[in-house]
Write a protein that holds these residues in place. Structure first.
Motif, PDB file in Angstrom:
ATOM      1  N   VAL A  62      -7.220  10.644   6.926  1.00 34.82           N
ATOM      2  CA  VAL A  62      -7.699  10.031   5.691  1.00 34.82           C
ATOM      3  C   VAL A  62      -6.495   9.758   4.797  1.00 34.82           C
ATOM      4  CG1 VAL A  62      -9.148  10.373   3.658  1.00 34.82           C
ATOM      5  CG2 VAL A  62      -9.852  11.329   5.866  1.00 34.82           C
ATOM      6  N   LYS A  63      -6.331   8.506   4.401  1.00 33.93           N
ATOM      7  CA  LYS A  63      -5.254   8.141   3.478  1.00 33.93           C
ATOM      8  C   LYS A  63      -5.886   7.863   2.120  1.00 33.93           C
ATOM      9  CE  LYS A  63      -1.485   4.980   2.600  1.00 33.93           C
ATOM     10  NZ  LYS A  63      -0.849   3.720   2.942  1.00 33.93           N
ATOM     11  N   SER A  74     -11.066   6.331  -3.559  1.00 35.94           N
ATOM     12  CA  SER A  74     -10.984   5.351  -2.470  1.00 35.94           C
ATOM     13  C   SER A  74     -10.043   5.873  -1.391  1.00 35.94           C
ATOM     14  CB  SER A  74     -10.461   4.004  -2.969  1.00 35.94           C
ATOM     15  OG  SER A  74     -11.395   3.409  -3.833  1.00 35.94           O
ATOM     16  N   VAL A  75     -10.517   5.810  -0.156  1.00 39.53           N
ATOM     17  CA  VAL A  75      -9.722   6.259   0.984  1.00 39.53           C
ATOM     18  C   VAL A  75      -9.850   5.262   2.127  1.00 39.53           C
ATOM     19  CG1 VAL A  75     -10.042   8.702   0.366  1.00 39.53           C
ATOM     20  CG2 VAL A  75     -11.566   7.652   2.065  1.00 39.53           C
ATOM     21  N   GLU A  76      -8.887   5.341   3.045  1.00 34.47           N
ATOM     22  CA  GLU A  76      -8.999   4.682   4.349  1.00 34.47           C
ATOM     23  C   GLU A  76      -9.149   5.792   5.366  1.00 34.47           C
ATOM     24  OE1 GLU A  76      -5.474   2.351   4.998  1.00 34.47           O
ATOM     25  OE2 GLU A  76      -6.297   0.646   3.911  1.00 34.47           O
ATOM     26  N   TRP A  77      -9.977   5.548   6.392  1.00 36.18           N
ATOM     27  CA  TRP A  77     -10.146   6.570   7.425  1.00 36.18           C
ATOM     28  C   TRP A  77     -10.446   5.907   8.753  1.00 36.18           C
ATOM     29  CZ3 TRP A  77     -15.094   9.912   7.924  1.00 36.18           C
ATOM     30  CH2 TRP A  77     -16.219   9.112   7.999  1.00 36.18           C
ATOM     31  N   ASN A  78     -10.322   6.708   9.814  1.00 35.29           N
ATOM     32  CA  ASN A  78     -10.635   6.317  11.193  1.00 35.29           C
ATOM     33  C   ASN A  78      -9.665   5.295  11.754  1.00 35.29           C
ATOM     34  OD1 ASN A  78     -12.748   8.098  11.503  1.00 35.29           O
ATOM     35  ND2 ASN A  78     -14.286   6.632  10.851  1.00 35.29           N
ATOM     36  N   GLU A  79      -9.874   4.973  13.017  1.00 38.55           N
ATOM     37  CA  GLU A  79      -9.082   3.965  13.728  1.00 38.55           C
ATOM     38  C   GLU A  79     -10.027   3.023  14.451  1.00 38.55           C
ATOM     39  OE1 GLU A  79      -5.920   3.061  13.848  1.00 38.55           O
ATOM     40  OE2 GLU A  79      -5.506   4.584  12.349  1.00 38.55           O
ATOM     41  N   PRO A  80      -9.959   1.725  14.251  1.00 36.77           N
ATOM     42  CA  PRO A  80      -9.153   1.089  13.214  1.00 36.77           C
ATOM     43  C   PRO A  80      -9.671   1.483  11.830  1.00 36.77           C
ATOM     44  CG  PRO A  80     -10.639  -0.519  14.220  1.00 36.77           C
ATOM     45  CD  PRO A  80     -10.803   0.761  14.977  1.00 36.77           C
ATOM     46  N   PRO A  81      -8.777   1.493  10.835  1.00 32.84           N
ATOM     47  CA  PRO A  81      -9.171   2.015   9.530  1.00 32.84           C
ATOM     48  C   PRO A  81     -10.212   1.155   8.820  1.00 32.84           C
ATOM     49  CG  PRO A  81      -6.941   1.134   9.461  1.00 32.84           C
ATOM     50  CD  PRO A  81      -7.393   1.061  10.882  1.00 32.84           C
ATOM     51  N   THR A  82     -11.131   1.845   8.154  1.00 33.34           N
ATOM     52  CA  THR A  82     -12.055   1.211   7.220  1.00 33.34           C
ATOM     53  C   THR A  82     -11.884   1.923   5.889  1.00 33.34           C
ATOM     54  OG1 THR A  82     -13.905   2.687   7.783  1.00 33.34           O
ATOM     55  CG2 THR A  82     -13.729   0.614   9.026  1.00 33.34           C
ATOM     56  N   LYS A  83     -12.449   1.370   4.856  1.00 32.67           N
ATOM     57  CA  LYS A  83     -12.315   1.949   3.519  1.00 32.67           C
ATOM     58  C   LYS A  83     -13.639   2.568   3.079  1.00 32.67           C
ATOM     59  CE  LYS A  83      -8.635  -1.099   2.220  1.00 32.67           C
ATOM     60  NZ  LYS A  83      -8.264  -2.361   1.645  1.00 32.67           N
ATOM     61  N   TYR A  97     -24.783  10.140 -10.530  1.00 27.64           N
ATOM     62  CA  TYR A  97     -25.248   9.236  -9.485  1.00 27.64           C
ATOM     63  C   TYR A  97     -24.053   8.937  -8.594  1.00 27.64           C
ATOM     64  CZ  TYR A  97     -27.989   5.514  -7.328  1.00 27.64           C
ATOM     65  OH  TYR A  97     -28.688   4.728  -6.442  1.00 27.64           O
ATOM     66  N   VAL A  98     -24.141   9.332  -7.331  1.00 29.51           N
ATOM     67  CA  VAL A  98     -23.041   9.177  -6.383  1.00 29.51           C
ATOM     68  C   VAL A  98     -23.365   8.042  -5.425  1.00 29.51           C
ATOM     69  CG1 VAL A  98     -21.643  10.309  -4.609  1.00 29.51           C
ATOM     70  CG2 VAL A  98     -22.608  11.664  -6.476  1.00 29.51           C
ATOM     71  N   THR A  99     -22.389   7.169  -5.185  1.00 23.12           N
ATOM     72  CA  THR A  99     -22.523   6.136  -4.159  1.00 23.12           C
ATOM     73  C   THR A  99     -21.346   6.260  -3.201  1.00 23.12           C
ATOM     74  OG1 THR A  99     -21.349   4.502  -5.516  1.00 23.12           O
ATOM     75  CG2 THR A  99     -23.758   4.491  -5.627  1.00 23.12           C
ATOM     76  N   LEU A 100     -21.625   6.060  -1.920  1.00 25.45           N
ATOM     77  CA  LEU A 100     -20.592   5.968  -0.891  1.00 25.45           C
ATOM     78  C   LEU A 100     -20.708   4.588  -0.283  1.00 25.45           C
ATOM     79  CD1 LEU A 100     -20.893   9.106  -1.163  1.00 25.45           C
ATOM     80  CD2 LEU A 100     -20.308   9.207   1.243  1.00 25.45           C
ATOM     81  N   ARG A 101     -19.617   3.837  -0.315  1.00 23.51           N
ATOM     82  CA  ARG A 101     -19.601   2.492   0.269  1.00 23.51           C
ATOM     83  C   ARG A 101     -18.462   2.428   1.274  1.00 23.51           C
ATOM     84  NH1 ARG A 101     -20.221  -3.289  -2.589  1.00 23.51           N
ATOM     85  NH2 ARG A 101     -22.258  -2.341  -2.918  1.00 23.51           N
ATOM     86  N   ASN A 102     -18.791   2.118   2.526  1.00 25.35           N
ATOM     87  CA  ASN A 102     -17.814   2.011   3.615  1.00 25.35           C
ATOM     88  C   ASN A 102     -17.759   0.547   4.042  1.00 25.35           C
ATOM     89  OD1 ASN A 102     -17.589   3.575   6.923  1.00 25.35           O
ATOM     90  ND2 ASN A 102     -15.975   2.807   5.643  1.00 25.35           N
ATOM     91  N   TYR A 103     -16.549  -0.012   4.152  1.00 27.40           N
ATOM     92  CA  TYR A 103     -16.392  -1.431   4.473  1.00 27.40           C
ATOM     93  C   TYR A 103     -15.051  -1.688   5.155  1.00 27.40           C
ATOM     94  CZ  TYR A 103     -13.806  -1.238   0.052  1.00 27.40           C
ATOM     95  OH  TYR A 103     -12.932  -0.893  -0.951  1.00 27.40           O
ATOM     96  N   GLY A 104     -14.860  -2.943   5.583  1.00 29.07           N
ATOM     97  CA  GLY A 104     -13.625  -3.326   6.255  1.00 29.07           C
ATOM     98  C   GLY A 104     -13.710  -3.202   7.764  1.00 29.07           C
ATOM     99  N   PHE A 105     -14.900  -3.385   8.302  1.00 22.74           N
ATOM    100  CA  PHE A 105     -15.119  -3.219   9.740  1.00 22.74           C
ATOM    101  C   PHE A 105     -14.544  -4.387  10.535  1.00 22.74           C
ATOM    102  CE2 PHE A 105     -18.651  -1.234   7.450  1.00 22.74           C
ATOM    103  CZ  PHE A 105     -18.500   0.069   7.878  1.00 22.74           C
ATOM    104  N   THR A 106     -14.026  -4.076  11.720  1.00 23.73           N
ATOM    105  CA  THR A 106     -13.532  -5.118  12.617  1.00 23.73           C
ATOM    106  C   THR A 106     -14.504  -5.377  13.768  1.00 23.73           C
ATOM    107  OG1 THR A 106     -12.261  -3.487  13.872  1.00 23.73           O
ATOM    108  CG2 THR A 106     -11.108  -4.632  12.083  1.00 23.73           C
ATOM    109  N   GLU A 107     -15.460  -4.488  13.954  1.00 18.70           N
ATOM    110  CA  GLU A 107     -16.442  -4.642  15.024  1.00 18.70           C
ATOM    111  C   GLU A 107     -17.348  -5.842  14.735  1.00 18.70           C
ATOM    112  OE1 GLU A 107     -15.727  -1.908  13.427  1.00 18.70           O
ATOM    113  OE2 GLU A 107     -15.036  -0.522  14.956  1.00 18.70           O
TER     114      GLU A 107
END
Length: 156
Positions: A62-63, A74-83, A97-107
């Motif tokens: 996790v960066k 905000s973090v980047e994680w996994n390979e290939p990285p997503t945010k 109120y907590v939100t988690l948003r993951n994006y930047g997928f290459t699949e």
């Protein structure tokens, strides 16, 4: 946000003050009670950290990209990285109120669809566990119990 509009987003009201909830996601000694089992250190901008799920013998790098106290991580994680953007909004009465948003997928195609479904379920489980732990002091073991060894062994 992302180069394209594909993202996973989950959310949850946690009846605790925003600084307490925000810190729970920064500090692995707290986060381990509802997400991963071990984090190499607290989240801090520019750091690269390891999160481990020891029961599955899995880890990820996790960066940490950005931290706005009591508002956003905000973090980047996994390979290939997503945010992942963790959002924290203070509400009346001392809730967050907590939100988690993951994006930047290459699949693409079916692989992307499967990943989105898995991540939506996973992040929902994380927020459910965070709510139980932060509001009631209960570690529900949701992540560990999601895929018990007996189920994994038999491929079900």
């Amino acid at each position: 946000m992302a180069e394209n509009s594909v993202f996973v987003e989950t959310q949850m009201l946690i009846r605790k003050p925003v600084l307490e909830v925000f810190n729970a996601f920064l500090d692995p000694d707290i986060t381990k009670n509802f997400w991963f089992t071990r984090g190499s250190e607290k989240l801090s901008v520019g750091k690269t950290i390891i999160w481990e799920w020891e029961m599955y013998n899995v880890s990820t790098t996790v960066k940490v990209i950005e931290i706005i106290p009591a508002e956003k991580i905000s973090v980047e994680w996994n390979e290939p990285p997503t945010k992942i953007d963790f959002g924290f909004r203070s509400l009346e009465g001392g809730s967050t109120y907590v939100t988690l948003r993951n994006y930047g997928f290459t699949e693409t195609g079916d692989n992307l669809l499967k990943m989105l479904i898995d991540l939506t379920g996973g992040f929902t489980t994380v927020l459910d566990g965070a709510k139980a732990f932060l509001e009631h002091g209960i570690n529900l073991n949701l992540i560990a119990d999601k895929f018990p060894k007996e189920v994994i062994k038999h491929g079900n």
